[in-house]
Design an enzyme around this catalytic site. Structure first.
Site, PDB file in Angstrom:
ATOM      1  N   SER A  48       3.799 -24.273 -79.122  1.00 26.03           N
ATOM      2  CA  SER A  48       2.322 -24.560 -79.175  1.00 26.03           C
ATOM      3  C   SER A  48       1.546 -24.277 -77.820  1.00 26.03           C
ATOM      4  O   SER A  48       2.502 -24.706 -76.829  1.00 26.03           O
ATOM      5  CB  SER A  48       2.109 -25.804 -79.730  1.00 26.03           C
ATOM      6  OG  SER A  48       2.457 -26.883 -79.423  1.00 26.03           O
ATOM      7  N   GLU A 105      -1.650 -25.432 -75.246  1.00 27.71           N
ATOM      8  CA  GLU A 105      -2.957 -26.081 -74.723  1.00 27.71           C
ATOM      9  C   GLU A 105      -3.802 -25.219 -73.712  1.00 27.71           C
ATOM     10  O   GLU A 105      -3.413 -24.520 -72.741  1.00 27.71           O
ATOM     11  CB  GLU A 105      -2.484 -27.365 -73.984  1.00 27.71           C
ATOM     12  CG  GLU A 105      -3.778 -28.291 -73.956  1.00 27.71           C
ATOM     13  CD  GLU A 105      -3.312 -29.872 -73.606  1.00 27.71           C
ATOM     14  OE1 GLU A 105      -2.690 -30.411 -74.415  1.00 27.71           O
ATOM     15  OE2 GLU A 105      -3.582 -29.924 -72.446  1.00 27.71           O
ATOM     16  N   GLY A 150      -8.851 -41.212 -73.867  1.00 25.25           N
ATOM     17  CA  GLY A 150      -9.499 -40.592 -72.996  1.00 25.25           C
ATOM     18  C   GLY A 150      -9.075 -41.082 -71.442  1.00 25.25           C
ATOM     19  O   GLY A 150      -8.353 -42.469 -71.543  1.00 25.25           O
ATOM     20  N   ASP A 151      -9.074 -40.328 -70.205  1.00 19.48           N
ATOM     21  CA  ASP A 151      -8.413 -40.839 -69.136  1.00 19.48           C
ATOM     22  C   ASP A 151      -9.848 -41.220 -68.203  1.00 19.48           C
ATOM     23  O   ASP A 151     -10.940 -40.589 -68.357  1.00 19.48           O
ATOM     24  CB  ASP A 151      -7.761 -40.027 -68.327  1.00 19.48           C
ATOM     25  CG  ASP A 151      -6.534 -39.926 -69.302  1.00 19.48           C
ATOM     26  OD1 ASP A 151      -5.843 -40.805 -69.874  1.00 19.48           O
ATOM     27  OD2 ASP A 151      -6.021 -38.548 -69.552  1.00 19.48           O
ATOM     28  N   TYR A 187       3.970 -41.137 -73.626  1.00 16.55           N
ATOM     29  CA  TYR A 187       4.388 -41.139 -72.169  1.00 16.55           C
ATOM     30  C   TYR A 187       5.540 -41.530 -71.984  1.00 16.55           C
ATOM     31  O   TYR A 187       5.832 -42.628 -71.744  1.00 16.55           O
ATOM     32  CB  TYR A 187       3.186 -42.153 -71.477  1.00 16.55           C
ATOM     33  CG  TYR A 187       1.815 -41.807 -71.702  1.00 16.55           C
ATOM     34  CD1 TYR A 187       1.166 -40.760 -70.428  1.00 16.55           C
ATOM     35  CD2 TYR A 187       0.963 -42.014 -72.786  1.00 16.55           C
ATOM     36  CE1 TYR A 187       0.121 -40.531 -71.078  1.00 16.55           C
ATOM     37  CE2 TYR A 187      -0.082 -41.760 -73.000  1.00 16.55           C
ATOM     38  CZ  TYR A 187      -0.699 -41.026 -72.032  1.00 16.55           C
ATOM     39  OH  TYR A 187      -2.201 -40.583 -72.144  1.00 16.55           O
ATOM     40  N   ASN A 215       2.146 -49.586 -78.183  1.00 14.04           N
ATOM     41  CA  ASN A 215       0.842 -48.905 -78.294  1.00 14.04           C
ATOM     42  C   ASN A 215       1.160 -47.501 -79.130  1.00 14.04           C
ATOM     43  O   ASN A 215       0.112 -47.130 -80.060  1.00 14.04           O
ATOM     44  CB  ASN A 215       0.027 -48.710 -77.093  1.00 14.04           C
ATOM     45  CG  ASN A 215      -1.218 -48.074 -77.330  1.00 14.04           C
ATOM     46  OD1 ASN A 215      -2.194 -48.530 -78.074  1.00 14.04           O
ATOM     47  ND2 ASN A 215      -1.395 -46.874 -76.650  1.00 14.04           N
ATOM     48  N   PHE A 254      -1.288 -34.299 -60.059  1.00 12.21           N
ATOM     49  CA  PHE A 254      -1.090 -34.675 -61.440  1.00 12.21           C
ATOM     50  C   PHE A 254      -0.140 -35.706 -61.524  1.00 12.21           C
ATOM     51  O   PHE A 254      -0.538 -36.730 -62.354  1.00 12.21           O
ATOM     52  CB  PHE A 254      -1.304 -33.501 -62.174  1.00 12.21           C
ATOM     53  CG  PHE A 254      -2.312 -32.564 -62.224  1.00 12.21           C
ATOM     54  CD1 PHE A 254      -3.561 -32.727 -61.723  1.00 12.21           C
ATOM     55  CD2 PHE A 254      -2.114 -31.216 -62.735  1.00 12.21           C
ATOM     56  CE1 PHE A 254      -4.610 -32.016 -61.762  1.00 12.21           C
ATOM     57  CE2 PHE A 254      -3.174 -30.247 -62.679  1.00 12.21           C
ATOM     58  CZ  PHE A 254      -4.472 -30.775 -62.390  1.00 12.21           C
ATOM     59  N   HIS A 302       5.244 -27.850 -76.500  1.00 11.22           N
ATOM     60  CA  HIS A 302       3.829 -27.796 -76.015  1.00 11.22           C
ATOM     61  C   HIS A 302       3.611 -27.437 -74.703  1.00 11.22           C
ATOM     62  O   HIS A 302       3.806 -27.981 -74.009  1.00 11.22           O
ATOM     63  CB  HIS A 302       3.152 -29.046 -76.294  1.00 11.22           C
ATOM     64  CG  HIS A 302       1.924 -28.951 -76.584  1.00 11.22           C
ATOM     65  ND1 HIS A 302       0.904 -28.179 -77.433  1.00 11.22           N
ATOM     66  CD2 HIS A 302       0.846 -29.461 -75.911  1.00 11.22           C
ATOM     67  CE1 HIS A 302      -0.261 -28.524 -77.276  1.00 11.22           C
ATOM     68  NE2 HIS A 302      -0.552 -29.127 -76.338  1.00 11.22           N
ATOM     69  N   ARG A 354      -4.010 -19.388 -68.505  1.00 15.93           N
ATOM     70  CA  ARG A 354      -3.248 -18.388 -68.031  1.00 15.93           C
ATOM     71  C   ARG A 354      -2.309 -17.843 -69.038  1.00 15.93           C
ATOM     72  O   ARG A 354      -1.516 -18.749 -69.660  1.00 15.93           O
ATOM     73  CB  ARG A 354      -2.825 -18.644 -66.720  1.00 15.93           C
ATOM     74  CG  ARG A 354      -3.708 -19.012 -65.724  1.00 15.93           C
ATOM     75  CD  ARG A 354      -3.093 -19.502 -64.283  1.00 15.93           C
ATOM     76  NE  ARG A 354      -2.339 -18.029 -63.850  1.00 15.93           N
ATOM     77  CZ  ARG A 354      -2.230 -17.728 -62.583  1.00 15.93           C
ATOM     78  NH1 ARG A 354      -3.092 -18.224 -61.586  1.00 15.93           N
ATOM     79  NH2 ARG A 354      -1.852 -16.536 -62.357  1.00 15.93           N
TER      80      ARG A 354
END
Length: 293
Positions: free
Chosen positions: A12, A14, A105-106, A146, A162, A217, A267, A273
């Site tokens: 998949s 993104e 969200g971050d 994570y 979580n 990152f 993923h 690109r």
């Protein structure tokens, strides 16, 4: 490099919504080149703010309408009330979108990059968002996982708990934050199984197109960056062609090592690109059903 296994894996992709006309042309060129690989789905990210959500919505719907690929929209808790987010979900369902990626969200999604805080009258956490989306329609719902724990989590166990809450709320799949050490992923799978998390946990793979940015990152999301990986790209700052070849090889080798241990789904973060993504898929034995443009 390990030879690809006989049966190619499922893949998949993104993408992120374009901000300029030039970026939009590049995105659609990439989508047209990658669509013949028949990914299981493609997802489109977004940050906070109405215009960004609108770009995500337009991109997701256009992908599904023009390519026939199953498209998934990222939906976050940030910057909107429950009613506003529910309306977004209804609009996706009415447009034929059946897959959401539900995220808290971050900080980078916040206006000005501020600290993430629940929006007044909004969904506080991703588990709450999953519950809300489940109430609206029978969406397929992916959530984030994570392997090295969310950087804001007080402990690894808290972070795993979580994820369990998100799955118990109705998530059908977890997609991991990118990682570069496969042992980290397999240890995480063991912990998920022990915690009673039995949905697929799909590894997120980030091809390294810019080492300095990848290191940045990784630091922000709490992912470890092996020194040997950084060394692999030394001396290539001014040689983008070779850097792309190395990036595709490194990503494919990581996937092949995971595949050899039984992983069947990946993923890929395309960064909008197609070149590195195409090369990586080719080395994994994924071939286009029709010639790639």
């Amino acid at each position: 490099m390990t030879a690809p296994l006989s049966a190619p894996p499922s893949i998949s992709f993104e993408f992120f919504p374009p901000k300029t006309e030039t970026m939009e042309q590049g995105l659609w060129q990439s989508i047209r080149r990658l669509a013949p690989l028949a990914p299981s789905f493609v997802s489109v990210t977004h940050g906070a703010g109405g215009s960004t959500r609108e770009r995500t919505h337009a991109t997701v719907c256009r992908i599904q309408d023009e390519t026939g690929l199953p498209a998934a929209a990222h939906v976050t808790c940030i910057g909107a009330t429950r009613d506003e987010i529910d309306a977004i979900a209804h609009s996706y369902w009415n447009a034929g979108i059946r897959h959401l990626v539900a995220l808290r969200g971050d900080p980078s999604d916040m206006p000005g990059g501020g600290r993430c805080e629940p929006s007044p009258g909004g969904y506080a956490y991703a588990a709450d968002l999953v519950t809300g989306m489940r109430r609206i329609a029978d969406f397929e719902i992916s959530v984030a996982a994570y392997p090295e724990s969310h950087p804001e989590a007080p402990s690894a166990q808290f972070d795993l708990d979580n994820l369990k809450r998100k799955v118990d709320a109705g998530a059908t799949r977890a997609i991991t934050q990118f990682f570069f050490d496969n042992d980290v992923y397999f240890r995480f799978l063991d912990r998920c199984a022990a915690a009673g998390i039995h949905v697929p946990v799909i590894p997120g793979i980030l091809p390294i197109t810019n080492v300095a940015r990848a290191v940045e990152f990784a630091a922000k999301c709490g992912a470890s960056m092996p020194a040997r990986l950084v060394e692999t790209f030394e001396g290539l700052d001014d040689d983008p062609e070779t850097r792309r070849l190395v990036a595709a090889t490194v990503a494919a080798e990581q996937c092949q090592a995971l595949q050899a241990q039984g992983v069947r789904d990946f993923h890929l973060h395309t960064l909008n690109r197609s070149d590195i993504t195409l090369a990586t898929c080719h080395m994994l034995g994924i071939r286009a059903a029709v010639p790639v443009p």
